[in-house]
Design a protein around this motif. Structure first.
Motif, short mmCIF file in Angstrom:
data_model
loop_
_atom_site.label_atom_id
_atom_site.label_comp_id
_atom_site.label_asym_id
_atom_site.label_seq_id
_atom_site.Cartn_x
_atom_site.Cartn_y
_atom_site.Cartn_z
N SER A 68 0.81 -0.78 -0.17
CA SER A 68 -0.22 -0.23 -0.27
C SER A 68 1.03 0.90 -0.10
O SER A 68 2.04 1.42 0.75
CB SER A 68 -1.16 -0.33 1.34
OG SER A 68 -1.08 1.33 1.42
N GLY A 70 0.31 4.17 0.67
CA GLY A 70 -0.36 5.17 1.97
C GLY A 70 0.92 5.63 2.84
O GLY A 70 0.27 6.68 3.21
N LYS A 71 2.20 5.00 3.13
CA LYS A 71 2.93 6.05 4.17
C LYS A 71 3.79 6.84 3.22
O LYS A 71 3.84 8.21 3.49
CB LYS A 71 3.92 4.93 4.59
CG LYS A 71 5.10 5.70 5.40
CD LYS A 71 5.91 5.39 6.28
CE LYS A 71 7.12 5.67 7.19
NZ LYS A 71 7.85 4.19 7.29
N ASN A 107 7.10 10.53 9.67
CA ASN A 107 6.97 8.95 10.54
C ASN A 107 5.94 9.03 11.29
O ASN A 107 4.97 8.44 12.08
CB ASN A 107 8.40 8.50 10.98
CG ASN A 107 8.80 8.13 9.65
OD1 ASN A 107 8.52 8.09 8.17
ND2 ASN A 107 10.10 7.76 10.19
N TRP A 110 2.50 10.13 9.78
CA TRP A 110 1.73 8.70 9.45
C TRP A 110 1.63 7.44 10.36
O TRP A 110 0.27 6.78 10.05
CB TRP A 110 3.42 8.12 9.15
CG TRP A 110 2.70 6.21 8.38
CD1 TRP A 110 3.62 5.62 8.32
CD2 TRP A 110 1.97 6.30 7.40
NE1 TRP A 110 2.63 4.56 7.89
CE2 TRP A 110 1.84 4.71 7.48
CE3 TRP A 110 1.13 6.79 6.79
CZ2 TRP A 110 0.74 4.28 7.08
CZ3 TRP A 110 -0.14 5.86 6.14
CH2 TRP A 110 -0.21 4.76 5.71
N LYS A 111 2.30 7.73 12.34
CA LYS A 111 1.14 6.91 12.64
C LYS A 111 0.14 6.96 13.25
O LYS A 111 -0.98 6.52 13.08
CB LYS A 111 2.99 6.32 14.01
CG LYS A 111 4.16 5.64 13.51
CD LYS A 111 5.14 5.24 14.42
CE LYS A 111 5.94 4.83 13.66
NZ LYS A 111 7.09 4.78 15.10
N ALA A 114 -2.28 6.33 9.62
CA ALA A 114 -2.50 4.75 10.18
C ALA A 114 -3.59 4.30 11.51
O ALA A 114 -4.39 3.22 10.97
CB ALA A 114 -1.51 4.33 10.20
N VAL A 119 -9.32 2.18 6.56
CA VAL A 119 -8.51 1.73 5.54
C VAL A 119 -9.58 0.54 4.53
O VAL A 119 -9.93 0.02 5.53
CB VAL A 119 -6.93 1.52 5.44
CG1 VAL A 119 -6.66 0.58 3.69
CG2 VAL A 119 -6.22 2.13 5.61
#
Length: 165
Positions: A68, A70-71, A107, A110-111, A114, A119
């Motif tokens: 994915s 996504g990141k 990061n 992103w965490k 997420a 999703v």
């Protein structure tokens, strides 16, 4: 509550930018302060030009590996926001833009994304429009028939009505 905080930040951000610019201009001089803002705008333009294509390449590589993107998508979006903050005149926006360029900040964002994002997994890659749930065919009542003999009926009414078994 969150909307109120956002509105207050949006209201006081320009006031803080102008105040900090005036203080900085008083300390280092107006020409150096304006030069600093112009330099930041040039840096923002350069970031937009080079980081955008690099982000697309990272996303393509991720998709090619079957992962994915996504990141990479979130990272590219944060770099874009960082470039926009550099382009907007102001020292506070430049500082926030500089923070967004740091990998550990991206990061951390992103965490958080997420952990809080919903999703929906897709099968078949991009562009197929199919979800990973079982095959579901949505039919109107005039597009199917029901048989009473326990056998499955054909999904198309013209074939189901014409079959004699």
């Amino acid at each position: 509550m969150r909307l109120t905080i956002f509105a207050l930040v949006l209201l006081f951000w320009p006031v803080a930018e102008i105040t900090l610019f005036a203080v900085t201009a008083g300390k280092i001089g107006i020409f150096y302060s304006v030069g600093l803002l112009l330099l930041a705008m040039l840096v923002g333009g350069a970031i937009l030009r080079f980081a955008g294509t690099a982000g697309l390449l990272r996303m393509q590589t991720s998709v090619a590996r079957g992962e994915s993107p996504g990141k990479e998508l979130v990272g590219s979006a944060l770099i874009f926001v960082s470039a926009m903050l550099f382009i907007v005149p102001g020292l506070i926006s430049d500082a926030v833009g500089l923070l967004l360029l740091l990998p550990f900040v991206r990061n951390a964002v992103w965490k958080w994304v997420a952990a809080n994002a919903v999703v929906l997994p897709m099968t078949g890659g991009f562009g197929t429009g199919r979800r990973s749930e079982p095959d579901v065919i949505d039919l109107d009542s005039d597009e199917f028939s029901v048989r009473d003999d326990g056998k499955k009926a054909d999904r198309r009414p013209d074939r189901a009505l014409n079959q004699d078994i």
